[in-house]
Design an enzyme around this catalytic site. Structure first.
Site, PDB file in Angstrom:
ATOM      1  N   HIS A 266       0.776  -1.167   0.268  1.00  0.00           N
ATOM      2  CA  HIS A 266      -0.006  -0.208  -0.031  1.00  0.00           C
ATOM      3  C   HIS A 266       0.941   1.138  -0.060  1.00  0.00           C
ATOM      4  O   HIS A 266       0.862   2.178  -0.816  1.00  0.00           O
ATOM      5  CB  HIS A 266      -0.753  -0.046   1.454  1.00  0.00           C
ATOM      6  N   GLU A 267       1.638   1.380   1.006  1.00  0.00           N
ATOM      7  CA  GLU A 267       2.526   2.533   1.146  1.00  0.00           C
ATOM      8  C   GLU A 267       3.767   2.588  -0.299  1.00  0.00           C
ATOM      9  O   GLU A 267       3.919   3.692  -0.737  1.00  0.00           O
ATOM     10  CB  GLU A 267       3.385   2.444   2.371  1.00  0.00           C
ATOM     11  N   HIS A 270       1.844   4.378  -2.862  1.00  0.00           N
ATOM     12  CA  HIS A 270       2.063   6.124  -2.675  1.00  0.00           C
ATOM     13  C   HIS A 270       3.390   6.388  -3.152  1.00  0.00           C
ATOM     14  O   HIS A 270       3.591   7.601  -3.636  1.00  0.00           O
ATOM     15  CB  HIS A 270       1.823   6.317  -1.130  1.00  0.00           C
ATOM     16  N   GLU A 296      -4.360   7.774  -3.064  1.00  0.00           N
ATOM     17  CA  GLU A 296      -4.932   6.464  -2.672  1.00  0.00           C
ATOM     18  C   GLU A 296      -5.372   5.690  -3.512  1.00  0.00           C
ATOM     19  O   GLU A 296      -5.001   4.283  -3.244  1.00  0.00           O
ATOM     20  CB  GLU A 296      -6.043   6.816  -1.671  1.00  0.00           C
TER      21      GLU A 296
END
Lengths: 502, 502
Positions: A266-267, A270, A296
């Site tokens: 997820h990160e 980003h 996101e």
């Protein structure tokens, strides 16, 4: 030097102050010793004050006005025009906010952050409540200073800082559509919940091996450790100090294997966004991701559309078995894939499955509005939280630690931030569908560990533009249509019909 | 609010900018990914620029003049008088230095730091030479801007920033005295070098166990991990962001046990000083250690006078044996203690024994003067280094990595800094002798693990005053006499006569 160049230099200095604050923030969440907090709050206060004062000083306005004239002579889609457009928007807002409010908000949020972490650890909501109250007051003052738009609400002002042009009036129908589809889907899956179990993920997964596995996967997917880091934090996040220093954090739990790995992916999503912006935009208003919703979409895309897909695990399941022989013994690829896609109402948002996830957001979106508008008091908030959990997910958190205290956002001043998670989740599917149309070999690429076509598609269609285009325009440009929940709902329908044999 | 209060607020903001720079510097030396360096240099440049501009702005001068009037009404030894004295001294200096020079020096040194680390790793002095040249030019410009004092030299200007009031003319006779005693002592010991061997320290000491052992000892000696951290860095250092966030770093080498432990004790001594300053002085000119020489006295005291003493190891040797059973097998306390005090000309300053240490400093002190005054070129510097190593220590570094590239100081702009190490080494003995007079049970305390009397003596006699008194005055106050090499030379004579049975 042209006015444009002078403005650029001035804004780069202000940018560097913000980047220094970001380093101090990263440190605060990763390595700072406990007693460092009070001085850190003051340091962040000073940086915020100077950045604000420098920005709203008459010199900036003079330079901007001159730069606007210069930009007017450039083509309609020039970088210069976008540059002054964003600078003007930011300056108009900042000019309305007193420096004292900026400093107080920064200092209070820096302190509240440590208070929250401790309150969460000790399941002590009353210790955090007065700080939440103070932050809400500061946010109301901020919205009042900026000015509530005609026909709008307080919440719109906060939201606009995270997602330009977004309003409650636009979000409400989107959330209604999602509720209409998601609540029945959750109910339908609940009738067949015996068909998928996430028990395998709760076995003993050695923490150092989890960390090693996350690092290996990040590296394979293209995260460049000479331009970033992976550290531990109470709440996972991504932060950047330049395009070449974009760091991510995660957390490890022995008996919940998906936490660290999917948190890392997820990160990483980003991070890819920040790393992919046109280098010419560094330290200018054009640099950095344009909005939290679009940000996101990048994290959810890698976490879910890639990371929770079957093709991805066709390649990685054997690696997982090698890294964790004991807990994966007697586990098949198919069962593992179903386990990581198990739909089950749960307490913790960041660990929620793709179907229930947005119900967690709707809860927060509704509560934030009530809190801001004084329709709900901070003291009644835990009960209101639990009531909504019951209503949307039919479960009640046993403690506030699994309820209202779980998220870092409010303590950091991030009110109005949560809806961007839904925007991102919806957009991730829309982007992935567009990528699939453009890259016919996408699934087989994922199956064989070829990630650069997808990375490059995202970089050239989205990342490189940084903040040049407003979010809605960028979505249109990248996917050929405005934001819509269609691809997302179709994706969920198809994926979970298969997984649960509905 | 009084002018004094207004000045305090303004200086606190400037202080916070410097603290933010310190956090960015710590990060750069511990965790920053390699490609983060160019942006970091710019960020540090902006912080230095704004701090400088804010400090030399007319507002500061106006406030200071008013505060000086207020302070004049207070008693002769008041904090207010000391406050304005230091502020005036700093402002007088800073006003003479153009902002452009401050920014260029900051940015160049930030970049040079990474260049040096790589050049050192690759034993590639030519890659670093042009940066050293550039830094020397900047330092000459700085000295010229401040103004060379009548009868003084360029070097005096640089030295005064680290050690108020110190000059080459004062240092020369001190170094001559040291040379006269140390060179014959080294020669005498060399004749009996077979009496002590440091071979036991080169056995296999597991790195994680070394780290654990260092942490245990730090904790036992009173280093508070809620107010600090221990991390790894290429070159060990101590840095502080407030009195309650004072961090140290060290490095671990499997086959050189003293490196990590004594490095940690050394930096802990620096940390105790910063942690012990009167809390009322935080974020004012009175805060922080007053000079590098006095700072170094604290690090050397804990590293050598305590850490390399027999009483200390009477307690810790059994703990060491427990932590490292294999390499300490068949080793006695007495032999271990002699090993850690083995005198042997060596290449690396930070690992030099107490007798040869100052000869490393004299080499640097002499070379820095020659480089600054253009009597030596950066290209000829490695050969000059090696010639002096031969002259003072009768050894020749096999590579520049063990020679001119070993220290971090020059790349960071720290020219004129090294002599303070000698001042500190000399003062450490003088302070320890004074502490021993005041604390008759000092040796038995060290033998039994009671460290608070020594810590408290140092805190009340030295640390608490922060920067209130100029260095020479503080030395007189704490030890009852001016700085003198007598205690140091007597200590060496007595200790090494015993160890080598001279």
């Amino acid at each position: 030097m042209s006015s444009f160049q002078n403005l650029k230099t001035r804004l780069a200095d202000i940018h560097n102050l913000h980047m220094a604050s970001a380093v101090l923030g990263w440190d605060q969440h990763t390595y700072m010793p406990a007693q460092g907090a009070p001085a850190r709050s003051k340091q962040l206060g000073t940086l915020a004050k100077l950045a604000h004062e420098m920005f709203v000083a008459p010199e900036t306005l003079t330079l901007l006005a001159a730069a606007e004239s210069e930009a007017a002579a450039t083509p309609g889609d020039s970088d210069e025009r976008a540059f002054v457009r964003i600078a003007r928007r930011n300056l108009d807002k900042s000019t309305k906010v007193p420096t004292s409010l900026v400093v107080e908000t920064t200092e209070v949020c820096s302190l509240a952050d440590g208070i929250w972490a401790q309150a969460r650890a000790e399941n002590n909501y009353p210790a955090f409540a007065p700080w939440l109250d103070r932050i809400l007051k500061l946010k109301r003052q901020y919205a009042a200073a900026i000015g509530i738009p005609a026909g709008g609400v307080t919440y719109d002002v906060l939201l606009d800082d995270y997602e330009e042009g977004m309003t409650v009036a636009t979000l409400n129908p989107l959330f209604e559509t999602l509720k209409q589809h998601l609540i029945p889907l959750v109910a339908k899956i609940a009738q067949h919940k015996d068909r998928v179990s996430d028990e395998p993920l709760t076995r003993d997964f050695d923490e150092p091996a989890q960390e090693q596995f996350s690092r290996t996967v990040l590296q394979e997917l293209g995260y460049d450790f000479t331009r970033g880091r992976l550290d531990r934090a109470v709440h996972p996040f991504c932060t950047n100090f330049s395009q070449n220093d974009v760091r991510i954090t995660t957390r490890f739990e022995k008996n919940w294997m998906p936490g660290a790995l999917f948190g890392s992916l997820h990160e990483m999503g980003h991070a890819f966004y920040e790393m992919g912006v046109d280098p010419a935009y560094e330290a200018t208003p054009l640099g950095g991701g344009v909005s939290l919703g679009i940000h996101e979409s990048q994290s959810r895309l890698w976490e879910n559309l890639v990371g929770r897909s079957l093709p991805f695990w066709e390649r990685h399941f054997p690696m997982l078995q090698k890294a964790f022989p004991t807990p994966t013994r007697s586990l098949t690829l198919e069962n593992f894939w179903r386990a990581i896609n198990c739909v089950s109402p749960s307490f913790i948002r960041v660990e929620a499955d793709e179907v229930t996830y947005n119900l967690h957001i709707i809860l927060r979106f509704e509560m934030e509005q009530e809190l801001l508008e004084n329709r709900l008091s901070v003291n009644d908030a835990p009960a209101a939280w639990n009531d909504r959990m019951k209503k949307y997910l039919a479960i009640t958190p046993p403690t506030d630690r699994e309820g209202i205290l779980q998220d870092v956002h409010w303590s950091g001043g991030g009110i109005g931030y949560f809806p961007t998670y839904t925007l991102g989740t919806v957009l991730a599917s829309q982007l992935f569908a567009a990528a699939r149309r453009a890259l016919p070999s996408l699934d087989s690429d994922l199956r064989t560990g070829i990630y650069s076509p997808l990375r490059e598609w995202l970089r050239t269609r989205l990342h490189q533009f940084g903040s040049k285009f407003p979010p809605q325009q960028l979505i249109q440009k990248a996917t050929g249509k405005p934001l819509s929940p269609d691809d997302y709902l179709a994706y969920l329908q198809q994926k979970f019909t298969a997984i649960y044999a509905l």
